[in-house]
Design a protein around this motif. Structure first.
Motif, PDB file in Angstrom:
ATOM      1  N   ALA A 164       0.827  -1.208   0.000  1.00 51.31           N
ATOM      2  CA  ALA A 164       0.000   0.000   0.000  1.00 51.31           C
ATOM      3  C   ALA A 164       0.862   1.258   0.000  1.00 51.31           C
ATOM      4  O   ALA A 164       1.904   1.307   0.644  1.00 51.31           O
ATOM      5  CB  ALA A 164      -0.929   0.015   1.209  1.00 51.31           C
ATOM      6  N   LEU A 165       0.400   2.269  -0.713  1.00 53.15           N
ATOM      7  CA  LEU A 165       0.999   3.601  -0.695  1.00 53.15           C
ATOM      8  C   LEU A 165      -0.106   4.607  -0.371  1.00 53.15           C
ATOM      9  O   LEU A 165      -1.292   4.325  -0.569  1.00 53.15           O
ATOM     10  CB  LEU A 165       1.622   3.944  -2.051  1.00 53.15           C
ATOM     11  N   SER A 166       0.303   5.783   0.075  1.00 52.24           N
ATOM     12  CA  SER A 166      -0.696   6.817   0.339  1.00 52.24           C
ATOM     13  C   SER A 166      -1.317   7.320  -0.955  1.00 52.24           C
ATOM     14  O   SER A 166      -2.422   7.876  -0.955  1.00 52.24           O
ATOM     15  CB  SER A 166      -0.075   7.985   1.103  1.00 52.24           C
ATOM     16  N   SER A 167      -0.610   7.137  -2.074  1.00 54.85           N
ATOM     17  CA  SER A 167      -1.169   7.521  -3.368  1.00 54.85           C
ATOM     18  C   SER A 167      -0.480   6.733  -4.468  1.00 54.85           C
ATOM     19  O   SER A 167       0.668   6.294  -4.320  1.00 54.85           O
ATOM     20  CB  SER A 167      -0.989   9.022  -3.623  1.00 54.85           C
ATOM     21  N   VAL A 168      -1.200   6.541  -5.549  1.00 51.42           N
ATOM     22  CA  VAL A 168      -0.651   5.984  -6.785  1.00 51.42           C
ATOM     23  C   VAL A 168      -0.786   7.089  -7.830  1.00 51.42           C
ATOM     24  O   VAL A 168      -1.845   7.725  -7.912  1.00 51.42           O
ATOM     25  CB  VAL A 168      -1.412   4.711  -7.223  1.00 51.42           C
ATOM     26  N   PRO A 169       0.249   7.369  -8.588  1.00 49.89           N
ATOM     27  CA  PRO A 169       0.192   8.517  -9.506  1.00 49.89           C
ATOM     28  C   PRO A 169      -0.793   8.334 -10.658  1.00 49.89           C
ATOM     29  O   PRO A 169      -1.258   7.230 -10.937  1.00 49.89           O
ATOM     30  CB  PRO A 169       1.636   8.603 -10.024  1.00 49.89           C
ATOM     31  N   GLU A 170      -1.073   9.445 -11.310  1.00 46.03           N
ATOM     32  CA  GLU A 170      -1.960   9.432 -12.475  1.00 46.03           C
ATOM     33  C   GLU A 170      -1.239   8.935 -13.720  1.00 46.03           C
ATOM     34  O   GLU A 170      -1.875   8.504 -14.687  1.00 46.03           O
ATOM     35  CB  GLU A 170      -2.515  10.846 -12.740  1.00 46.03           C
ATOM     36  N   THR A 171       0.082   9.019 -13.711  1.00 45.02           N
ATOM     37  CA  THR A 171       0.904   8.543 -14.821  1.00 45.02           C
ATOM     38  C   THR A 171       2.119   7.841 -14.250  1.00 45.02           C
ATOM     39  O   THR A 171       2.539   8.135 -13.121  1.00 45.02           O
ATOM     40  CB  THR A 171       1.362   9.709 -15.720  1.00 45.02           C
ATOM     41  N   LEU A 172       2.690   6.919 -15.017  1.00 38.85           N
ATOM     42  CA  LEU A 172       3.902   6.227 -14.587  1.00 38.85           C
ATOM     43  C   LEU A 172       5.111   6.721 -15.376  1.00 38.85           C
ATOM     44  O   LEU A 172       6.136   6.045 -15.457  1.00 38.85           O
ATOM     45  CB  LEU A 172       3.731   4.711 -14.748  1.00 38.85           C
ATOM     46  N   PHE A 173       4.987   7.916 -15.927  1.00 37.32           N
ATOM     47  CA  PHE A 173       6.101   8.539 -16.651  1.00 37.32           C
ATOM     48  C   PHE A 173       6.796   9.490 -15.686  1.00 37.32           C
ATOM     49  O   PHE A 173       6.306  10.588 -15.398  1.00 37.32           O
ATOM     50  CB  PHE A 173       5.562   9.292 -17.865  1.00 37.32           C
ATOM     51  N   VAL A 174       7.925   9.062 -15.143  1.00 37.99           N
ATOM     52  CA  VAL A 174       8.615   9.802 -14.085  1.00 37.99           C
ATOM     53  C   VAL A 174       8.842  11.279 -14.401  1.00 37.99           C
ATOM     54  O   VAL A 174       8.620  12.141 -13.539  1.00 37.99           O
ATOM     55  CB  VAL A 174       9.946   9.109 -13.729  1.00 37.99           C
ATOM     56  N   PRO A 175       9.274  11.649 -15.611  1.00 39.80           N
ATOM     57  CA  PRO A 175       9.526  13.077 -15.874  1.00 39.80           C
ATOM     58  C   PRO A 175       8.320  13.973 -15.676  1.00 39.80           C
ATOM     59  O   PRO A 175       8.472  15.188 -15.489  1.00 39.80           O
ATOM     60  CB  PRO A 175       9.975  13.081 -17.348  1.00 39.80           C
ATOM     61  N   HIS A 176       7.126  13.409 -15.710  1.00 38.89           N
ATOM     62  CA  HIS A 176       5.923  14.228 -15.552  1.00 38.89           C
ATOM     63  C   HIS A 176       5.199  13.977 -14.227  1.00 38.89           C
ATOM     64  O   HIS A 176       4.105  14.501 -14.008  1.00 38.89           O
ATOM     65  CB  HIS A 176       4.953  13.978 -16.710  1.00 38.89           C
ATOM     66  N   ALA A 177       5.807  13.183 -13.350  1.00 38.67           N
ATOM     67  CA  ALA A 177       5.132  12.891 -12.069  1.00 38.67           C
ATOM     68  C   ALA A 177       6.146  12.547 -10.999  1.00 38.67           C
ATOM     69  O   ALA A 177       6.001  11.571 -10.279  1.00 38.67           O
ATOM     70  CB  ALA A 177       4.142  11.745 -12.255  1.00 38.67           C
ATOM     71  N   TRP A 178       7.182  13.353 -10.887  1.00 40.14           N
ATOM     72  CA  TRP A 178       8.263  13.068  -9.940  1.00 40.14           C
ATOM     73  C   TRP A 178       7.733  13.109  -8.517  1.00 40.14           C
ATOM     74  O   TRP A 178       7.316  14.152  -8.020  1.00 40.14           O
ATOM     75  CB  TRP A 178       9.348  14.108 -10.146  1.00 40.14           C
TER      76      TRP A 178
END
Length: 601
Positions: free
Chosen positions: A114-128
């Motif tokens: 579990a994480l407190s959030s999962v990002p909207e994208t898995l493209f690191v440069p746009h969701a660091w």
């Protein structure tokens, strides 16, 4: 990273950086640059890291004849001990010891994390952010890896060297492939770096490359980078998220990072499912260059509320989580089926006091405020003892390669320090130009519970010496900080992306950062400090760097350049069926499932 969490980083305890239950702040997409904080994360200006340098002390060479010869040319910049260790194959052994593949261990079919959030994208440069790092550090790698002791070890690059103060050469390991079976080549490395450098990319980690002049593929397995000037901190690009390698062909597709085009990587896992903001599913690669993973399948889910995560852990719905709020550790331990692991976070909470204007241009005012901070009390009340009162800016563990933590504490004991003492605070204020006190409004993030709690304590203590401090929670605190206007008193929590002792002082003490979009909100400017920082950032010799940095900290503490508060620990929880030996301050930046994860005997 910043205190509300920047990636340079702001990060504290629970979510990427702050801690009370700490939350990670996503980086402002409008800002091209990010500093990563363990307590949270936010985007920072492009040139924030312009005062960093490449450090030759981590050069690695394999024990093959041709590479040994190359290593021998480096004797002028490497210690003999380090050189001999590398040439004896210690670097390779370190990597294999760090990765810990299955090799005879009992495999685990599946875990849910579990994480407190999962990002909207898995493209690191746009969701660091810390959350994307936990996922993508299992899928992607930089040329190098962080070892358990926070130093760099070979990864997809089997060796690297500094051929002159501004030229770094990386030699790729043969047999490293992306999860689609295609080989990693120097062209992929070059394409990755050039993507970040492109103004059109909108990369949030572009600032890591601000010191780079150019990069080229010298041959299919060799990459050469040329710096604009020596930079001891630039070396870390190869191990942090900013250096995660992409397959060249994927970078041209704007869908990269979406469920329609999942990023490929050279790491131990491949992505098989992604539901934005909800979950990511990873499967082990049998062809990983570092060995077969112990865990066959990992499902990572978002559970924003920590109390809900605690309930899920109690019910056995999840097997572990990172970013546990240190203030909630007792609740996690009380579950009975959980082990809680803590490590120094390398983060720091501090106050900055603007020396360019009254009343904080008066050193007696700054010392008075330094004396009213009940650091011991705050560590006990907010961190439940899971931290350490800060006597200087750098946590002791940040001095990696220069001094051991115990040596750092001995050094800090020689510096001017400001233990909680209201009588001394009153005496300092009486010597100032403001003996009758004054009023000040202190803004803080409304997403970091620690900053508010700290300021309420500070405000109560300041009142006892005649200073009225009004705490103002706001969602625009960080924007105001970077505007660098009417700074007055500010509170900041910050955590690094790498452990280098010149990182924090360059950001918070360097005159070049006392400007708009700079971190030096104290507007502290000292020619001797700037000269010493230049020495620390332009040299690889640990003795030279250590001598220069000790001078920096001596001057900064004497002048009360900042007011350090505490160094929090970071925490994680794991089912007591399992073990994880390699948890450290960079948990969001390492392939954690390959760091001694397994069943307990």
């Amino acid at each position: 990273m910043l205190g509300t969490s920047v990636a340079g980083h702001l990060n504290v305890a629970s979510s990427p950086r702050p801690r009370a239950p700490v939350t990670t702040v996503s980086r402002d997409a409008a800002r091209p640059r990010s500093i990563r904080r363990r307590f949270g994360s936010i985007s920072l200006p492009d040139d924030l890291n312009t005062q960093t340098e490449f450090d030759a002390s981590h050069i690695n060479n394999e024990n093959q004849n041709n590479k040994t010869k190359r290593g021998c040319t480096m004797m002028t910049t490497m210690s003999r001990r380090h050189f001999l260790a590398l040439c004896s194959g210690a670097a390779l052994a370190s990597t294999l010891g760090t990765i810990r593949a299955a090799n005879g261990q009992e495999t685990i079919d599946e875990i849910t994390w579990a994480l407190s959030s999962v990002p909207e994208t898995l493209f690191v440069p746009h969701a660091w952010s810390s959350s994307i790092g936990v996922i993508m550090s299992l899928v992607q790698e930089g040329p190098l890896l962080f070892g358990d002791n926070l130093t760099m070890v070979p990864g997809p690059a089997e060796s690297w060297e500094l051929t002159d103060p501004t030229t770094a050469v990386y030699h790729l390991r043969s047999g490293v492939t992306f999860s689609d079976g295609s080989p990693l080549t120097a062209d992929d490395v070059v394409a990755t770096v050039k993507y970040h450098l492109s103004p059109d990319s909108g990369s949030q980690v572009a600032s890591f490359y601000s010191s780079l002049d150019f990069i080229e593929a010298t041959d299919p397995a060799t990459v050469t980078l040329k710096l604009k000037s020596p930079n001891a901190q630039f070396q870390y690009w190869a191990a942090v998220m900013a250096g995660f390698l992409f397959k060249k062909d994927q970078l041209a597709n704007h869908d990269l990072g979406t469920p329609d085009l999942l990023p490929l990587g050279t790491g131990p896992y491949k992505l098989v499912e992604f539901v934005p903001a909800e979950r990511a599913v990873l499967e082990a690669r049998d062809d990983y260059w570092g060995g077969k993973p112990v865990i066959k399948k990992i499902t990572i889910v978002a559970i924003p509320d920590e109390q809900t995560r605690i309930l899920a852990m109690r019910n056995g719905d999840i097997d572990g989580t990172f970013n546990v709020s240190v203030s909630d550790i007792d609740q996690w331990k009380a579950l009975g089926n959980v082990d809680v692991i803590t490590q120094p976070s390398l983060g720091v909470y501090l106050l900055t006091l603007d020396q360019s204007a009254a009343p904080f241009d008066d050193i007696h005012v700054r010392k008075a405020i330094s004396y009213v901070i009940d650091r011991e009390g705050l560590v006990k009340a907010l961190l439940k003892g899971n931290g350490e009162p800060a006597t200087a800016l750098n946590p002791p563990e940040m001095w990696t390669g220069i001094m051991s933590p115990d040596e750092v504490r001995e050094f800090y004991a020689t510096l001017p320090t400001y233990q909680y003492d209201l009588e001394k605070a009153k005496a300092e204020l009486e010597q100032s130009e403001h003996p009758n006190g004054f009023e000040v409004t202190v803004p803080c993030s409304n997403t970091d519970p620690y900053t508010t709690d700290i300021l309420q304590s500070v405000s109560a203590n300041l009142k006892q010496i005649g200073i009225t401090a009004k705490v103002q929670e706001t969602d625009s605190w960080l924007a105001g900080y970077f505007r660098h206007e009417n700074l007055g008193m500010q509170i900041m929590s910050y955590a690094p992306d790498f452990a280098d002792p010149s990182n924090y002082p360059s950001l918070f003490f360097g005159s070049a950062n006392a400007r708009r979009d700079g971190m030096n909100a104290s507007n502290f400017k000292n020619p001797e400090v700037d000269k010493a920082l230049a020495t620390a950032n332009e040299n690889s010799d640990p003795m030279l760097r250590g001598e220069a940095l000790r001078q920096v900290f001596k001057i900064a503490n004497e002048d009360a350049a900042v007011v350090p508060i505490f160094w929090p620990r970071s925490a994680m929880a794991i089912s007591n069926k399992y073990k994880l030996a390699g948890y450290n301050a960079f948990w969001y930046n390492i392939p954690w499932a390959m760091r001694g994860f397994g069943r307990k005997a």
